[in-house]
Design a protein around this motif. Sequence first.
Motif, mmCIF file in Angstrom:
data_model
loop_
_atom_site.group_PDB
_atom_site.id
_atom_site.type_symbol
_atom_site.label_atom_id
_atom_site.label_comp_id
_atom_site.label_asym_id
_atom_site.label_seq_id
_atom_site.Cartn_x
_atom_site.Cartn_y
_atom_site.Cartn_z
ATOM 1 N N ASN A 1 0.802 -1.223 0.000
ATOM 2 C CA ASN A 1 0.000 0.000 0.000
ATOM 3 C C ASN A 1 0.838 1.277 0.000
ATOM 4 O OD1 ASN A 1 -2.658 1.294 0.212
ATOM 5 N ND2 ASN A 1 -1.920 1.971 2.206
ATOM 6 N N ARG A 2 2.056 1.231 0.564
ATOM 7 C CA ARG A 2 2.870 2.438 0.745
ATOM 8 C C ARG A 2 3.183 3.133 -0.584
ATOM 9 N NH1 ARG A 2 8.181 1.160 2.977
ATOM 10 N NH2 ARG A 2 8.522 3.394 2.789
ATOM 11 N N LYS A 3 2.939 4.439 -0.614
ATOM 12 C CA LYS A 3 3.162 5.211 -1.839
ATOM 13 C C LYS A 3 4.631 5.228 -2.248
ATOM 14 C CE LYS A 3 -0.860 8.219 -1.236
ATOM 15 N NZ LYS A 3 -1.334 9.616 -1.035
ATOM 16 N N ILE B 1 4.324 -11.142 3.718
ATOM 17 C CA ILE B 1 5.185 -10.009 3.360
ATOM 18 C C ILE B 1 4.254 -8.816 3.180
ATOM 19 C CG2 ILE B 1 6.878 -9.091 1.756
ATOM 20 C CD1 ILE B 1 6.229 -12.733 1.468
ATOM 21 N N THR B 2 4.511 -7.731 3.905
ATOM 22 C CA THR B 2 3.560 -6.628 3.927
ATOM 23 C C THR B 2 4.252 -5.304 4.202
ATOM 24 O OG1 THR B 2 1.476 -5.873 4.941
ATOM 25 C CG2 THR B 2 3.092 -6.888 6.410
ATOM 26 N N ASP B 3 3.558 -4.208 3.952
ATOM 27 C CA ASP B 3 4.018 -2.897 4.413
ATOM 28 C C ASP B 3 3.005 -2.307 5.392
ATOM 29 O OD1 ASP B 3 1.937 -2.260 2.728
ATOM 30 O OD2 ASP B 3 3.096 -0.990 1.376
ATOM 31 N N SER B 4 2.105 -3.139 5.881
ATOM 32 C CA SER B 4 1.042 -2.692 6.785
ATOM 33 C C SER B 4 1.347 -3.058 8.224
ATOM 34 C CB SER B 4 -0.292 -3.340 6.370
ATOM 35 O OG SER B 4 -1.258 -3.234 7.394
ATOM 36 N N SER C 1 11.535 0.408 7.232
ATOM 37 C CA SER C 1 12.695 0.447 8.124
ATOM 38 C C SER C 1 12.301 0.699 9.571
ATOM 39 C CB SER C 1 13.663 1.543 7.659
ATOM 40 O OG SER C 1 12.987 2.788 7.594
ATOM 41 N N TYR C 2 11.002 0.903 9.825
ATOM 42 C CA TYR C 2 10.543 1.115 11.194
ATOM 43 C C TYR C 2 9.127 0.566 11.310
ATOM 44 C CZ TYR C 2 7.035 4.650 10.170
ATOM 45 O OH TYR C 2 5.914 5.269 9.730
ATOM 46 N N THR C 3 8.684 0.417 12.537
ATOM 47 C CA THR C 3 7.303 0.029 12.788
ATOM 48 C C THR C 3 6.769 0.826 13.967
ATOM 49 O OG1 THR C 3 5.824 -1.763 13.472
ATOM 50 C CG2 THR C 3 8.103 -1.919 14.214
ATOM 51 N N GLU C 4 5.493 1.200 13.884
ATOM 52 C CA GLU C 4 4.877 1.942 14.985
ATOM 53 C C GLU C 4 4.726 1.067 16.228
ATOM 54 O OE1 GLU C 4 3.615 1.916 11.926
ATOM 55 O OE2 GLU C 4 3.234 3.962 11.245
ATOM 56 N N HIS C 5 4.688 -0.239 16.035
ATOM 57 C CA HIS C 5 4.491 -1.156 17.155
ATOM 58 C C HIS C 5 5.710 -2.073 17.269
ATOM 59 C CE1 HIS C 5 0.382 0.202 17.799
ATOM 60 N NE2 HIS C 5 0.251 0.188 16.486
ATOM 61 N N GLN C 6 6.715 -1.557 17.987
ATOM 62 C CA GLN C 6 7.997 -2.235 18.086
ATOM 63 C C GLN C 6 7.878 -3.624 18.716
ATOM 64 O OE1 GLN C 6 10.656 -0.942 16.667
ATOM 65 N NE2 GLN C 6 11.962 -2.684 17.192
ATOM 66 N N GLU C 7 6.839 -3.822 19.512
ATOM 67 C CA GLU C 7 6.679 -5.122 20.171
ATOM 68 C C GLU C 7 6.451 -6.253 19.172
ATOM 69 O OE1 GLU C 7 2.668 -2.908 20.575
ATOM 70 O OE2 GLU C 7 4.806 -2.424 20.660
ATOM 71 N N THR C 8 5.996 -5.927 17.948
ATOM 72 C CA THR C 8 5.842 -6.989 16.947
ATOM 73 C C THR C 8 7.196 -7.520 16.494
ATOM 74 O OG1 THR C 8 5.804 -5.456 15.057
ATOM 75 C CG2 THR C 8 3.690 -5.998 16.093
ATOM 76 N N VAL C 9 8.242 -6.705 16.670
ATOM 77 C CA VAL C 9 9.607 -7.125 16.315
ATOM 78 C C VAL C 9 10.318 -7.726 17.514
ATOM 79 C CG1 VAL C 9 11.869 -6.326 15.504
ATOM 80 C CG2 VAL C 9 9.774 -5.396 14.489
ATOM 81 N N THR C 10 10.250 -7.040 18.672
ATOM 82 C CA THR C 10 11.002 -7.486 19.848
ATOM 83 C C THR C 10 10.407 -8.728 20.501
ATOM 84 O OG1 THR C 10 9.739 -5.920 21.211
ATOM 85 C CG2 THR C 10 11.875 -5.173 20.345
#
Length: 351
Positions: free
Chosen positions: A202-204, A270-273, A292-301
Amino acid sequence: MKKICIVVGARPNFVKVAPLIRTIEKCEDADYELIYTGRRDDPTLEASLFDDLQMPHPQVFFGVDSVKLNEITSQVMVKFDHYLDFAHIDVVIVVDDLASTMAAAITAKKRGIKVAHLVAGTRSFDMSMPKEVNRLVIDALSDYLFTAGVRSNSVASREQGEGSNTYMVGNILMDTLRFNQKRLRKPQLDIEEGQYLVFTLNRKALLADEANLKRMLEAMQEAAGGLPIIAPLRGQAYEKVATLHSPFSILHSLSYLEFGWLTAHARGIITDSGNVAEEATFNSVPCITLNSYTEHQETVTVGTNVLVGEDAQKLKEAVAQMVSGSWKKSALPDRWDGRTAERIVRILLEK
């Protein structure tokens, strides 16, 4: 009786406010009105959406239809101001970080009405992003900052100066996922559970760089090793990926319950959402985010999410790991328990 106005600016917002509405409807001392800033016939709102989410349609539609952010902001402010001329509202709930979200927050605050920001404290720390400007403005104006995780809670508390307005209520998306877990529907596709990948876009910025997008699509296909890649896409993303002659199984967007089944039973996503990445962590499905970033870092950590930015080689390596089954271990982050809406409504009624 506390009157709550819920302002929604895009399709993903409905997924987050559905559990709030169900919770408010159970309260004897609270009532609500749901506003959609877009059109009544918005093509992104499929006919089944409200039935899928078990929620009512909005009572009010503003009919704003523009891609220009400042134009959206000004039109929503005018229409919301006119609405408030005739409605007695105690608190306005705004969702996420859209231009319409910011417009509603500004208008309510100028009227002396309390503002509650659902999913507060998210930051990219990149001021070139319009949404980052929106986040800063909305959080600064809000009387209630409802955060989804520890990192967001820390950011919101620090920027407000006083933590008394910040409440870590958990991820409200999980309320919706838990509510619908047994209601998901398998789409009419010839697929087997765990034997396909899902790709959303979705990302422009990704769509604008056609050459790099083509490299990323080719990297995914090569690393998939023959595993089918199902791509439910909308609008420009559908057209762009189809134009690049991708061998993916490209679909027009699915219903909410069908898409939920598809992602819950995939080998990987695989997503950009950010929302899709959160759902993947809930379902313990490996996820690659094209950012390169996510608003919800807990999905990574804590969760299943891995960030690869827009790097085709990193993407290829991550997809190969995903397909081979050698993914990292994950768990559910704190307060992903399906009770976020209850916490929010309790706070609004007590404060």
